[in-house]
Write a protein that holds these residues in place. Structure first.
Motif, PDB file in Angstrom:
ATOM      1  N   UNK A 239       1.660   3.458   1.266  1.00  0.00           N
ATOM      2  CA  UNK A 239       0.156   4.283   1.224  1.00  0.00           C
ATOM      3  C   UNK A 239      -0.289   3.404   1.258  1.00  0.00           C
ATOM      4  N   UNK A 240      -0.562   2.147   1.169  1.00  0.00           N
ATOM      5  CA  UNK A 240      -1.507   0.981   1.418  1.00  0.00           C
ATOM      6  C   UNK A 240      -1.642   0.680   3.106  1.00  0.00           C
ATOM      7  N   UNK A 241      -0.661   1.052   3.468  1.00  0.00           N
ATOM      8  CA  UNK A 241      -0.759   0.910   5.357  1.00  0.00           C
ATOM      9  C   UNK A 241      -1.683   2.242   5.601  1.00  0.00           C
ATOM     10  N   UNK A 242      -0.999   3.178   5.121  1.00  0.00           N
ATOM     11  CA  UNK A 242      -1.880   4.547   5.325  1.00  0.00           C
ATOM     12  C   UNK A 242      -3.301   4.163   4.899  1.00  0.00           C
ATOM     13  N   UNK A 243      -3.520   3.673   3.996  1.00  0.00           N
ATOM     14  CA  UNK A 243      -4.982   3.618   3.605  1.00  0.00           C
ATOM     15  C   UNK A 243      -5.656   2.745   4.383  1.00  0.00           C
ATOM     16  N   UNK A 244      -5.020   1.497   4.833  1.00  0.00           N
ATOM     17  CA  UNK A 244      -5.768   0.054   5.808  1.00  0.00           C
ATOM     18  C   UNK A 244      -6.239   1.490   7.248  1.00  0.00           C
ATOM     19  N   UNK A 245      -5.100   2.147   7.735  1.00  0.00           N
ATOM     20  CA  UNK A 245      -5.124   3.044   9.173  1.00  0.00           C
ATOM     21  C   UNK A 245      -6.000   3.544   9.098  1.00  0.00           C
TER      22      UNK A 245
END
Lengths: 254, 243, 314
Positions: A239-245
């Motif tokens: 989720x964190x990676x996706x939010x950054x992306x």
């Protein structure tokens, strides 16, 4: 819903997802068959042992998920996508959802396929799914694949180049997380909290089988959490990676 | 041939990916050696082999760089311009492979000696001296392994012609396939003995660590044999295929 | 109706688009003219919400692109014909686009018919020629039957037949009352296609006018006069206040036609060796206007073989 349908059409009207799906299934189920075929009384076939090949599927799925987005950048279709759907967050989330669902389905097919072929080749072995551990070892593969696919899509959005994204993902999953534990003193503690160690913990984790033979399943993961929290941790990382992306994609020129 | 080598050298260094690769390979290997050295406990003095823990990072970067050196030519169709300028395709492939392999070897030597130096400076004791033949092999041998790995990667890149495919194969093979085969009951460990990158690792391992069936130099020769076979296959493919 | 207000785009130190304001009316073909690298594509991408402007706004019927619901129904665009996955069929490419804006599936077949790609609809787009790709791009732009259309260099690399087809097609779209905004670096092409012109150079607006006005304004008509007695002729012309340019043994006069100059010469008793009208070409006019705004100048070689071509092999 419309956007999910669109991304499904896009994904399946190119060839690479078909190839990747085929390769993922062939490698995992094939390796399962190999393990079943060569099992003997010394190293009996267990539920866990049928799932040795799940990492094959995992890396192939991650390659597929990364390609699903990087090829859009490669061929400029991302701009066509953003022209049709200017809300980039929605468009990318729809793509992530479709890729993750496909990954989940492939994971279940791969896991139950490997297990089924084991049953077929060695009908006498004890392959009943009794304990929560055994269920996680098989049915959990789809969950891990789905979350891994989300991470791969996020990395693909950030990197935008197929070669770079794939290299980064594979080197990280297969090398970085392992080599980290070689660092004296702190290495093992870092390793215990790395996302793919957590996902391995969910598949192979205790408490049910702690003292098993190396040949009875994928190596045990030494993670900082018990199986289900470990999966949550893994999902949280995704989720964190996706939010950054998403944040980057929104700010960037397409 | 010198002209061709110069041509390929210019082609390689006028794109960005080799530069990125050099920085990544050296940064990862030497940086990792620094991490290991900084965290070592006083009770256990570091040996030469401990300085080389990160060498696999450089290896995968070299694999990616070498594959990209060919696949990007296909990606941007510059391979056609290349074959138009030099119709002797074998010569082109030999020159490209040579340039990439030499670069890989240089990266390997800098990475290995850099890692050793960093470890020695941070946490060096008398055990860190390169004293025995095995010590020399473990450090200076890295360049040889990187060069052969580069040859393998160029060959695979030539055969596959696609960055994504070539990189996936080149990373999944050594990092995953070679490890998993040893799990196959019965035959697994024997197959494992004859895996190319397992042999690369054995060549770079300290003598007490493994007992390879053919000894460290035999392992290196075997790796070279695999590289030669793949290179020959790439050569045949390049000459038979439409560019 | 497209409106750009103070549009600015900066990449690091380069100012690609500099405080650009113009408007594109409906019912006409408006050309967007400028040399290569003038900022045309960047401007179009900002209008379409692909690139974020550093300053200013671009509005389509009063709205920003990213605020449009189902934008393909309002705006159709062809920026790059190669923005198609090579392994997807032409039909599949249009199908996902149609679906994303809830357009009926039969619309895909309609636009394929309009651009004449029905027979190759099932073929992979990667195998298309440039002309076919361009047609597929136009089909995609037409999907939502939009009132506003943008085309970036649509005739680049096309054969004469393709160029003619696109030109007629744009006229038809404008006649249907749509807003058609088409960029090009070729004035001669725009003179035939566009009724209105927005001309930019180095990211700045040079002029916005009708094509006709732009052409008459830009191409000045001059008369070349050669005479052994230039001095008396020059002073006589000078008294009339016309502009004169010296060109060795000749004068180039603008603002007076051949007949008037001939009569003047006769009155003054000046012998003429040549009296010829000179018409400036559109390209020259365009060069003159955008002359200092071309990003990369080429040195035009002296007559004879350019030196750079002869050094090879020495």
């Amino acid at each position: 819903m419309t956007l999910l349908a669109v991304e499904r059409m896009k994904l399946f009207s190119t060839r690479s997802p078909w190839w990747c799906s085929l390769i993922a299934l062939a490698l995992t189920v094939g390796f399962g068959a190999l393990m079943a075929g060569t099992a003997n009384t010394e190293t009996p076939l267990t539920v866990a042992a049928t799932q040795f090949g799940y990492t094959f599927g995992l890396v192939v799925i991650m390659v597929m998920a990364a390609l699903a987005i990087t090829t859009e950048y490669r061929f400029g279709t991302i701009r066509a996508t953003f022209l049709a759907v200017p809300n980039r967050g929605k468009a990318l989330l729809a793509k992530t959802a479709v890729v993750a669902i496909l990954a989940g389905v492939l994971g279940e097919l791969a896991a139950f396929g490997s297990w089924g072929i084991g049953k077929l080749i060695k009908p006498a072995s004890d392959l009943a799914l009794n304990t929560p551990y055994e269920w996680r070892a098989v049915a959990g593969v789809g969950l891990v694949y789905a979350v891994a696919a989300v991470i791969a899509v996020a990395v693909g959005v950030l990197v935008r180049h197929s070669a770079g994204a794939i290299a980064l993902l594979l080197v990280y999953v297969q090398l970085v997380e392992n080599l980290v534990s070689l660092i004296p003193r702190i290495g093992n503690d870092i390793h215990r909290w790395m996302p793919f160690t957590m996902s391995a913990k969910f598949i192979t984790g205790d408490p049910d089988v702690t003292l098993r033979n190396i040949n009875e399943g994928p190596p045990l993961a030494d993670a900082g959490l018990s199986p289900w929290p470990a999966l949550l941790y893994f999902a949280g990382f995704a989720v964190v990676m996706m939010v950054i992306a998403l944040a980057v994609a929104n700010r960037r020129d397409a | 041939m010198t002209t061709l080598l110069a041509t390929e050298r210019i082609k390689l260094f006028t794109t960005r990916s080799p530069w990125w690769s050099i920085v990544a390979a050296l940064g990862l290997t030497i940086g990792f050696a620094g991490l290991v050295a900084l965290n070592h406990s006083e009770g256990r003095p570091l040996q030469v082999e401990h300085s080389q823990f990160g060498i696999q990072f450089g290896l995968v970067v070299v694999l990616v760089m070498a594959a990209l050196a060919v696949t990007t030519e296909y990606r941007f169709s510059t391979i056609r311009a290349t074959f138009q300028a030099v119709p002797n395709r074998s010569a082109v492939l030999v020159a490209k492979t040579a340039v990439v392999a030499v670069l890989a070897a240089v990266i390997g030597e800098i990475a290995a000696f850099g890692s050793w130096t960093v470890t020695r400076v941070i946490a060096g004791g008398p055990e860190m001296a390169i004293a025995t033949g095995a010590d020399v092999r473990m450090v200076a041998g890295v360049g040889l392994v990187y060069a052969l790995a580069a040859v393998i990667a160029v060959a695979v890149g030539t055969l596959v012609r696609q960055s994504a495919g070539a990189i996936s194969i080149l990373l999944i093979w050594p990092l995953l396939v070679e490890n998993l085969v040893q799990l196959i009951p019965g035959a697994g460990p024997h197959i494992h003995d004859w895996m190319p990158f397992v042999n690369a690792e054995r060549f770079l391992n300290p003598p007490e660590f493994t007992t390879p069936p053919i000894g460290p130099w035999g392992s290196l020769a075997y790796l070279a044999g695999v590289a030669a076979a793949l290179f020959a296959a790439a050569m045949v493919a390049v000459n038979r295929r439409d560019a | 109706m497209i409106e750009a207000v103070g549009l600015t785009k900066r990449y690091g130190k380069t100012l690609a688009v500099d405080n650009l304001s113009f408007s594109v009316p409906s019912g006409r073909v408006t050309g967007f003219l400028g040399p290569n690298g003038a900022g045309k594509s960047t401007t179009m991408r900002m209008i379409l919400g692909l690139d974020t402007p550093t300053g200013g706004t671009a509005l389509i019927d009063g709205k920003r692109y990213r605020d449009l619901q189902q934008p393909l129904r309002t705006v159709g665009a062809l920026l790059d014909a190669k923005w198609v996955h090579p392994n997807r069929s032409a039909r599949a490419h249009l199908q996902w686009l149609a679906r994303s804006n809830r357009l009926p599936a039969k619309r895909v077949d309609e636009v394929l018919e309009i651009v004449g790609l029905t027979s190759v609809a099932g073929k992979r787009a990667g195998g298309f020629s440039l002309g076919m790709s361009q047609r597929l791009g136009i089909a995609a732009a037409l999907l939502g039957d939009p009132q506003v259309l943008l085309f970036d260099e649509p005739v680049n690399g096309l054969d004469p037949e393709g160029i003619l087809w696109i030109r007629k097609f744009m006229h038809r779209l404008a006649e249907e009352g749509r807003t058609v905004f088409v960029s090009s670096h070729l004035l001669s092409e725009m003179a035939l296609t566009a009724q209105e012109l927005v001309v930019i150079g180095r990211g700045k607006l040079i002029s916005q006018s009708s094509t006709e006005d732009f052409v008459t304004q830009a191409t000045e008509n001059t008369v070349r006069v050669r005479s052994p007695q230039l001095a008396p002729l020059r002073s006589a012309l000078g008294k009339l206040g016309v502009s004169i340019r010296d060109e060795g043994e000749a004068l180039v006069v603008s603002g007076m036609d051949c007949a008037d100059i001939g009569e003047l010469a006769a009155r003054e008793g000046v012998v003429l060796h040549e009296l010829s009208p000179q018409r400036g070409s559109l390209e020259e006019a365009f060069m003159q206007l955008t002359g200092d705004s071309v990003e990369y100048h080429t040195e035009i070689a002296e007559p004879g073989v350019p030196a750079t071509l002869t050094t090879a092999g020495k």
